[in-house]
Scaffold this active site. Sequence first.
Site, mmCIF file in Angstrom:
data_model
loop_
_atom_site.group_PDB
_atom_site.id
_atom_site.type_symbol
_atom_site.label_atom_id
_atom_site.label_comp_id
_atom_site.label_asym_id
_atom_site.label_seq_id
_atom_site.Cartn_x
_atom_site.Cartn_y
_atom_site.Cartn_z
ATOM 1 N N TYR A 63 0.925 -1.216 0.102
ATOM 2 C CA TYR A 63 -0.043 -0.127 0.045
ATOM 3 C C TYR A 63 0.714 1.205 -0.060
ATOM 4 C CZ TYR A 63 -3.575 -3.287 1.458
ATOM 5 O OH TYR A 63 -4.591 -4.257 1.469
ATOM 6 N N PHE A 213 -13.090 -5.363 1.465
ATOM 7 C CA PHE A 213 -14.065 -4.530 0.922
ATOM 8 C C PHE A 213 -15.427 -4.750 1.519
ATOM 9 C CE2 PHE A 213 -12.218 -4.837 -3.845
ATOM 10 C CZ PHE A 213 -11.203 -4.006 -3.274
ATOM 11 N N LEU A 215 -17.231 -2.759 2.836
ATOM 12 C CA LEU A 215 -18.337 -1.616 2.591
ATOM 13 C C LEU A 215 -18.250 -1.629 1.306
ATOM 14 C CD1 LEU A 215 -17.006 0.879 5.119
ATOM 15 C CD2 LEU A 215 -19.139 -0.548 5.360
ATOM 16 N N GLY A 217 -15.439 -1.519 -0.913
ATOM 17 C CA GLY A 217 -14.230 -1.298 -1.628
ATOM 18 C C GLY A 217 -14.256 0.103 -2.060
ATOM 19 N N THR A 219 -15.812 1.444 -4.504
ATOM 20 C CA THR A 219 -17.232 1.853 -4.852
ATOM 21 C C THR A 219 -17.947 1.276 -3.768
ATOM 22 O OG1 THR A 219 -16.534 1.716 -7.218
ATOM 23 C CG2 THR A 219 -18.898 2.101 -6.698
HETATM 24 N N1 NAP Z 1 -6.459 -9.111 0.817
HETATM 25 C C1 NAP Z 1 -6.644 -8.380 -0.211
HETATM 26 O O1 NAP Z 1 -6.481 -8.617 -1.289
HETATM 27 C C2 NAP Z 1 -7.464 -7.134 0.102
HETATM 28 C C3 NAP Z 1 -7.806 -6.316 -0.962
HETATM 29 C C4 NAP Z 1 -8.507 -4.951 -0.310
HETATM 30 C C5 NAP Z 1 -8.411 -4.290 0.876
HETATM 31 N N2 NAP Z 1 -7.777 -5.152 1.814
HETATM 32 C C6 NAP Z 1 -7.938 -4.641 2.991
HETATM 33 O O2 NAP Z 1 -9.297 -4.619 3.547
HETATM 34 C C7 NAP Z 1 -9.526 -3.140 3.915
HETATM 35 C C8 NAP Z 1 -10.976 -2.927 3.767
HETATM 36 O O3 NAP Z 1 -11.214 -2.716 2.387
HETATM 37 P P1 NAP Z 1 -11.225 -1.284 1.751
HETATM 38 O O4 NAP Z 1 -10.797 -0.433 2.680
HETATM 39 O O5 NAP Z 1 -10.612 -1.575 0.382
HETATM 40 O O6 NAP Z 1 -12.687 -1.003 1.491
HETATM 41 P P2 NAP Z 1 -14.115 -0.917 2.382
HETATM 42 O O7 NAP Z 1 -13.668 -0.898 3.683
HETATM 43 O O8 NAP Z 1 -15.136 -1.731 1.865
HETATM 44 O O9 NAP Z 1 -14.672 0.556 1.795
HETATM 45 C C9 NAP Z 1 -13.600 1.938 1.928
HETATM 46 C C10 NAP Z 1 -14.215 2.613 1.276
HETATM 47 O O10 NAP Z 1 -15.443 3.161 1.676
HETATM 48 C C11 NAP Z 1 -15.414 4.502 2.106
HETATM 49 N N3 NAP Z 1 -15.786 4.682 3.477
HETATM 50 C C12 NAP Z 1 -15.503 4.027 4.696
HETATM 51 N N4 NAP Z 1 -16.261 4.312 5.702
HETATM 52 C C13 NAP Z 1 -17.316 4.876 5.172
HETATM 53 C C14 NAP Z 1 -18.632 5.492 5.881
HETATM 54 N N5 NAP Z 1 -18.875 5.518 6.979
HETATM 55 N N6 NAP Z 1 -19.410 6.320 4.907
HETATM 56 C C15 NAP Z 1 -19.162 6.376 3.522
HETATM 57 N N7 NAP Z 1 -17.851 5.840 3.137
HETATM 58 C C16 NAP Z 1 -17.018 5.232 3.675
HETATM 59 C C17 NAP Z 1 -14.006 4.975 2.138
HETATM 60 O O11 NAP Z 1 -13.529 6.415 1.632
HETATM 61 P P3 NAP Z 1 -13.080 7.180 2.941
HETATM 62 O O12 NAP Z 1 -11.592 7.244 2.880
HETATM 63 O O13 NAP Z 1 -13.534 8.671 2.223
HETATM 64 O O14 NAP Z 1 -13.862 7.128 4.133
HETATM 65 C C18 NAP Z 1 -13.315 4.057 0.989
HETATM 66 O O15 NAP Z 1 -13.810 4.655 -0.351
HETATM 67 C C19 NAP Z 1 -8.403 -2.481 3.399
HETATM 68 O O16 NAP Z 1 -8.112 -1.274 4.237
HETATM 69 C C20 NAP Z 1 -7.297 -3.310 3.445
HETATM 70 O O17 NAP Z 1 -6.587 -3.353 4.720
HETATM 71 C C21 NAP Z 1 -7.409 -6.490 1.370
#
Ligand code: NAP
Length: 293
Positions: A63, A213, A215, A217, A219
């Site tokens: 990252y 993801f 939430l 991810g 989108t």
């Molecule tokens: N193993 C893998 O392959 C893999 C792949 C992807 C991710 N990950 C891990 O999984 C974690 C979670 O996934 P992710 O961060 O990609 O996706 P997520 O948690 O599903 O969603 C993050 C997205 O939602 C927005 N968001 C978060 N809280 C919100 C809220 N309360 N209201 C509205 N929008 C909100 C964020 O934007 P803002 O910043 O504006 O809040 C960001 O655009 C990552 O941080 C990473 O550590 C692992």
Amino acid sequence: MSDIKAAGTFALGGRIVNRLGYGAMQLAGPGVFGPPRDRHSAIAVLREAVESGVNHIDTSDYYGPYVTNRLIREALHPYPDDLVIVTKIGARRGDDASWNPAMSPDDLKSAVQDNLRNLGLDVMEVVNLRIMGSAQGPAEGSVEAPLTVLAELQRQGLVRHIGLSNVTAKQIEEGRRICDIVCVQNMYNVAHREDDALIDDLARSGAAYVPFFPLGGFTPLQSTALNAVADRLGATPMQVALAWLIRRAPNILLIPGTSSLAHLRENLAAAALALPADAVSELDAIAKNSAPA
Ligand SMILES: NC(=O)c1ccc[n+]([C@@H]2O[C@H](COP(=O)([O-])OP(=O)(O)OC[C@H]3O[C@@H](n4cnc5c(N)ncnc54)[C@H](OP(=O)(O)O)[C@@H]3O)[C@@H](O)[C@H]2O)c1
């Protein structure tokens, strides 16, 4: 401040963590590449997460690359005793921000060393081997060669526990013949439920399931059912999506990602959001309604 303990705890490897944790991916720059848009805010998010009771942070050296791990170190080192930082290896970023497999023994060894150095740790509590799979998600194929390398690093004391990411049930079964698999990190949320059976199998064996993801991810999820339930409960759609995951299975650990303090607070408050049975049925139907015909 929200009571994240309301979501309960789970044993991740040898450590008990609160089920509501934090994913650090969103702290890097646009496209998970380069420095954050707002460095002070990134540091503040990490500090407030831990002050609010988060003791499970998911990250990776890819990252940024290196950006989120160095932010975590700057914000939180020396780390609280109860903090479990989980990383993943298996990819490398290109200069064009591309995500490329990095699975040779040298790649994997240097990835663990780099994570340790950038986080300021002597040993990683949990390392996930991230399989690149296909554009659609996991793809069958042996994990033996890279997992054997990671298991050797575990024997050398650099890694305490091992997990797998972006994998199928068959790959987990193969992995378990090589080493203990304490967690699985795959894509899953209220609208994408391909892993339903896998989650229940892992729960029976005591392994954690850590949906990425949660939430939606890049989108974030959009659904009329989420909105309707949120309105009725006086919550936000994202809180409802997290509350649904908390209720879905006891071995699910949440790592919602955000770069915003307001969203962090909102997400952590989901720990205490109880979903009535009719809301759960309505939310369960989202995946059925969004499944391909
Ligand atoms: N193993 C893998 O392959 C893999 C792949 C992807 C991710 N990950 C891990 O999984 C974690 C979670 O996934 P992710 O961060 O990609 O996706 P997520 O948690 O599903 O969603 C993050 C997205 O939602 C927005 N968001 C978060 N809280 C919100 C809220 N309360 N209201 C509205 N929008 C909100 C964020 O934007 P803002 O910043 O504006 O809040 C960001 O655009 C990552 O941080 C990473 O550590 C692992």
